[in-house]
Design a protein around this motif. Sequence first.
Motif, PDB file in Angstrom:
ATOM      1  N   PRO A  64       0.761  -1.175   0.067  1.00  0.00           N
ATOM      2  CA  PRO A  64      -0.038   0.184  -0.091  1.00  0.00           C
ATOM      3  C   PRO A  64       0.750   1.565   0.031  1.00  0.00           C
ATOM      4  O   PRO A  64       0.420   2.155  -0.642  1.00  0.00           O
ATOM      5  N   LEU A  65       1.990   1.261   0.607  1.00  0.00           N
ATOM      6  CA  LEU A  65       3.002   2.411   0.751  1.00  0.00           C
ATOM      7  C   LEU A  65       3.242   2.752  -0.795  1.00  0.00           C
ATOM      8  O   LEU A  65       3.417   3.758  -1.167  1.00  0.00           O
ATOM      9  N   LEU A  66       3.710   1.654  -1.429  1.00  0.00           N
ATOM     10  CA  LEU A  66       4.217   1.837  -2.888  1.00  0.00           C
ATOM     11  C   LEU A  66       2.978   2.439  -3.572  1.00  0.00           C
ATOM     12  O   LEU A  66       3.172   3.121  -4.764  1.00  0.00           O
ATOM     13  N   ALA A  67       1.775   1.968  -3.452  1.00  0.00           N
ATOM     14  CA  ALA A  67       0.516   2.091  -4.466  1.00  0.00           C
ATOM     15  C   ALA A  67      -0.085   3.522  -3.953  1.00  0.00           C
ATOM     16  O   ALA A  67      -0.930   3.998  -4.773  1.00  0.00           O
ATOM     17  N   GLN A  68       0.503   4.476  -3.064  1.00  0.00           N
ATOM     18  CA  GLN A  68       0.022   5.567  -2.651  1.00  0.00           C
ATOM     19  C   GLN A  68       0.492   6.592  -4.012  1.00  0.00           C
ATOM     20  O   GLN A  68       1.231   6.507  -4.688  1.00  0.00           O
ATOM     21  N   ARG A  69      -0.555   7.619  -4.293  1.00  0.00           N
ATOM     22  CA  ARG A  69      -0.391   8.451  -5.365  1.00  0.00           C
ATOM     23  C   ARG A  69       0.872   9.145  -5.721  1.00  0.00           C
ATOM     24  O   ARG A  69       1.454   9.361  -6.864  1.00  0.00           O
ATOM     25  N   HIS A  70       1.461   9.462  -4.539  1.00  0.00           N
ATOM     26  CA  HIS A  70       2.571  10.335  -4.840  1.00  0.00           C
ATOM     27  C   HIS A  70       4.111   9.679  -4.973  1.00  0.00           C
ATOM     28  O   HIS A  70       4.968  10.136  -5.039  1.00  0.00           O
ATOM     29  N   THR A  71       4.155   8.294  -4.612  1.00  0.00           N
ATOM     30  CA  THR A  71       5.113   7.351  -4.379  1.00  0.00           C
ATOM     31  C   THR A  71       6.042   7.375  -5.633  1.00  0.00           C
ATOM     32  O   THR A  71       7.124   7.450  -5.762  1.00  0.00           O
ATOM     33  N   LEU A  72       5.410   7.194  -6.812  1.00  0.00           N
ATOM     34  CA  LEU A  72       6.247   6.948  -7.880  1.00  0.00           C
ATOM     35  C   LEU A  72       6.956   8.089  -8.371  1.00  0.00           C
ATOM     36  O   LEU A  72       8.219   7.929  -8.693  1.00  0.00           O
ATOM     37  N   GLY A  73       6.337   9.405  -8.169  1.00  0.00           N
ATOM     38  CA  GLY A  73       7.263  10.600  -8.678  1.00  0.00           C
ATOM     39  C   GLY A  73       8.412  10.558  -7.757  1.00  0.00           C
ATOM     40  O   GLY A  73       9.578  11.178  -8.278  1.00  0.00           O
ATOM     41  N   ILE A  74       8.049  10.526  -6.412  1.00  0.00           N
ATOM     42  CA  ILE A  74       9.212  10.588  -5.697  1.00  0.00           C
ATOM     43  C   ILE A  74      10.425   9.495  -5.836  1.00  0.00           C
ATOM     44  O   ILE A  74      11.518   9.797  -5.835  1.00  0.00           O
ATOM     45  N   ALA A  81      14.191  23.050  -8.720  1.00  0.00           N
ATOM     46  CA  ALA A  81      15.343  23.948  -9.073  1.00  0.00           C
ATOM     47  C   ALA A  81      16.514  23.356  -9.121  1.00  0.00           C
ATOM     48  O   ALA A  81      17.472  23.685  -9.969  1.00  0.00           O
ATOM     49  N   SER A  82      16.937  22.714  -8.270  1.00  0.00           N
ATOM     50  CA  SER A  82      18.211  22.210  -7.786  1.00  0.00           C
ATOM     51  C   SER A  82      18.690  20.837  -8.725  1.00  0.00           C
ATOM     52  O   SER A  82      19.740  21.260  -9.501  1.00  0.00           O
ATOM     53  N   ALA A  83      17.673  20.222  -8.957  1.00  0.00           N
ATOM     54  CA  ALA A  83      17.739  19.229 -10.339  1.00  0.00           C
ATOM     55  C   ALA A  83      17.873  19.743 -11.757  1.00  0.00           C
ATOM     56  O   ALA A  83      18.995  19.423 -12.185  1.00  0.00           O
ATOM     57  N   ALA A  84      17.373  20.868 -11.895  1.00  0.00           N
ATOM     58  CA  ALA A  84      17.396  21.613 -13.231  1.00  0.00           C
ATOM     59  C   ALA A  84      18.771  22.350 -13.402  1.00  0.00           C
ATOM     60  O   ALA A  84      19.378  22.216 -14.219  1.00  0.00           O
ATOM     61  N   ALA A 123      16.048  14.977 -16.736  1.00  0.00           N
ATOM     62  CA  ALA A 123      14.971  15.500 -17.057  1.00  0.00           C
ATOM     63  C   ALA A 123      13.611  14.632 -17.052  1.00  0.00           C
ATOM     64  O   ALA A 123      12.518  15.147 -16.486  1.00  0.00           O
ATOM     65  N   ALA A 124      13.786  13.347 -17.218  1.00  0.00           N
ATOM     66  CA  ALA A 124      12.504  12.608 -17.123  1.00  0.00           C
ATOM     67  C   ALA A 124      12.218  12.275 -15.794  1.00  0.00           C
ATOM     68  O   ALA A 124      11.202  12.273 -15.193  1.00  0.00           O
ATOM     69  N   GLY A 125      13.249  12.250 -14.701  1.00  0.00           N
ATOM     70  CA  GLY A 125      13.127  12.192 -13.328  1.00  0.00           C
ATOM     71  C   GLY A 125      12.449  13.577 -12.740  1.00  0.00           C
ATOM     72  O   GLY A 125      11.216  13.551 -12.182  1.00  0.00           O
ATOM     73  N   ILE A 126      12.830  14.670 -13.203  1.00  0.00           N
ATOM     74  CA  ILE A 126      12.214  16.009 -12.904  1.00  0.00           C
ATOM     75  C   ILE A 126      10.670  15.862 -13.498  1.00  0.00           C
ATOM     76  O   ILE A 126       9.610  16.376 -12.594  1.00  0.00           O
ATOM     77  N   ALA A 127      10.177  15.706 -14.700  1.00  0.00           N
ATOM     78  CA  ALA A 127       9.179  15.364 -15.244  1.00  0.00           C
ATOM     79  C   ALA A 127       8.120  14.630 -14.372  1.00  0.00           C
ATOM     80  O   ALA A 127       6.952  14.946 -14.122  1.00  0.00           O
ATOM     81  N   SER A 128       8.531  13.741 -13.855  1.00  0.00           N
ATOM     82  CA  SER A 128       7.850  12.546 -13.148  1.00  0.00           C
ATOM     83  C   SER A 128       7.526  13.194 -11.875  1.00  0.00           C
ATOM     84  O   SER A 128       6.171  13.139 -11.382  1.00  0.00           O
ATOM     85  N   PHE A 129       8.363  13.811 -11.182  1.00  0.00           N
ATOM     86  CA  PHE A 129       8.274  14.446 -10.016  1.00  0.00           C
ATOM     87  C   PHE A 129       7.356  15.531  -9.880  1.00  0.00           C
ATOM     88  O   PHE A 129       6.517  15.752  -9.158  1.00  0.00           O
ATOM     89  N   VAL A 130       7.212  16.176 -10.967  1.00  0.00           N
ATOM     90  CA  VAL A 130       6.439  17.503 -11.076  1.00  0.00           C
ATOM     91  C   VAL A 130       4.926  16.943 -11.665  1.00  0.00           C
ATOM     92  O   VAL A 130       3.900  17.555 -11.067  1.00  0.00           O
ATOM     93  N   LEU A 131       4.873  16.293 -12.651  1.00  0.00           N
ATOM     94  CA  LEU A 131       3.616  15.876 -13.202  1.00  0.00           C
ATOM     95  C   LEU A 131       2.842  14.877 -12.547  1.00  0.00           C
ATOM     96  O   LEU A 131       1.394  14.716 -12.535  1.00  0.00           O
ATOM     97  N   LEU A 132       3.486  13.817 -12.082  1.00  0.00           N
ATOM     98  CA  LEU A 132       2.693  12.822 -11.206  1.00  0.00           C
ATOM     99  C   LEU A 132       2.299  13.589  -9.896  1.00  0.00           C
ATOM    100  O   LEU A 132       2.773  14.610  -9.520  1.00  0.00           O
ATOM    101  N   PRO A 133       0.998  12.615  -9.334  1.00  0.00           N
ATOM    102  CA  PRO A 133       0.399  13.582  -8.047  1.00  0.00           C
ATOM    103  C   PRO A 133       1.381  13.739  -7.005  1.00  0.00           C
ATOM    104  O   PRO A 133       2.191  13.034  -6.821  1.00  0.00           O
ATOM    105  N   TRP A 134       0.927  14.964  -6.379  1.00  0.00           N
ATOM    106  CA  TRP A 134       1.895  15.197  -5.251  1.00  0.00           C
ATOM    107  C   TRP A 134       1.029  14.557  -3.927  1.00  0.00           C
ATOM    108  O   TRP A 134      -0.165  14.470  -3.994  1.00  0.00           O
ATOM    109  N   PRO A 135       1.803  14.850  -2.793  1.00  0.00           N
ATOM    110  CA  PRO A 135       1.054  14.420  -1.484  1.00  0.00           C
ATOM    111  C   PRO A 135       0.083  15.590  -1.186  1.00  0.00           C
ATOM    112  O   PRO A 135       0.035  16.505  -1.867  1.00  0.00           O
TER     113      PRO A 135
END
Length: 427
Positions: A230-240, A308-311, A408-420
């Motif tokens: 269930p922790l892995l299934a939480q909406r914001h986990t994949l982007g993190i 910003a730091s990753a960019a 860039a793919a990691g940043i896009a995932s972090f920004v576009l996938l659901p946030w907590p």
Amino acid sequence: MLTEARKAVPKDQRRSVPHARAQAAIPLWAMLAALSAVAAMSQAFRTVATLFASELQREFGASTQEIGLFAGAFHLSFAVAQIPIGVALDLFGPRRTVSAAFLLACAGSFLSVFAPNLPVLVASQVLIGIGCAPAFLGAIVFVTNRYPASQFARLSGLVLSFSGIGMLITGTPLAFVVETWSWRAGFLVLAILSAIVLAANVLLVSDERVEPGRERKRPGLLAAFAEIGPLLAQRHTLGILLLGGVSYAAFLTLRGLWAVPMLMDRHGFGLVVSGHIMLATSVAALLGPPVFGLLKPGNRGRRYWIVASAAFCIAAFAALAGQSSSLVDVIAVVLLGFMTGYFILQYADVRAAYVEEVVGRAFAVFNTAIFLGVAVMQWLTGLVGSFAAAQEADPFTPVFVVIIVLLAAGIASFVLLPWPRGKGWER
């Protein structure tokens, strides 16, 4: 009086009152220092392969592939142990988990001193890797349990910076020991230091004492493992996890594989000069975490800082890919060392994104993603670099382009996938 004091302690938590009083008098900073020393030893153990490689080749006739197996055994066992260690930290607390696991590291380091052949030495590395698995996790879970959330980034940044002492130990000091005596003497020094650190954790560290009637209900062992799904299934986990899997990997791939060859092949630097630049990069990496740990932007603001730091790191790798002057390349490499400090903001993001009952497992899953990311990125850039070299082309530009694309793919995932979400997180 002693009897009454003992009766006041629940039977399943009872220890001698004098011992409890002694530990109650130990300041939190001393406990955190002891746990941070474990993280420093972990950094030392993971960086000894370079020092011992030539000695092992001479004594055991080890091939380059076997030396790679020796070096990789620590990292593989370290990564595999992350989730079980995260469960143990949630169930049993940092003191018992770190002490029990680090006992294996001590045993493995002493076994290394007397290893009669390479297979035994590899087995000892497996023990050390498992023993060091809770090194940083134990310290940050301790910070989570014992300090206000507002201090998490600052203190975990100090822990990460302090752990860098381990890399300094395996620089000139341990190199002198190995050159003067042998690689076995080097392992003996690490074994003695490990035993001292283990004793400090057993004697100094205590887990938080909960008042009777306010104990947190803890799940059983199987239930604790079952909660990882269930922790892995939480909406914001994949982007993190996707950004976590490429952020630290980008720097470690540069620092561990490509920086020195680039400086030598592109600019004609000697090994000594390249070593000085790597030393400056390591110092910058020690300074970065406590600096970033001073930031208190709030949960949402922290995410903007992470992006910003990753960019900024993408911009630095773009400078490297552009085959600029030697000065630009040196500055970019050192700056990327300093920028490792923003990783501490990612740990703070994980801390804020999950409830306290599962935070140890959340950190463990995040750490697993980090080390899997390191393995994948190093393998992929090695593949791309080898292909470019076979075509008699510059191998470094395509390598840095691959790192840029993954970041860039990691940043896009972090920004576009659901946030907590939730009132507590929005602060």
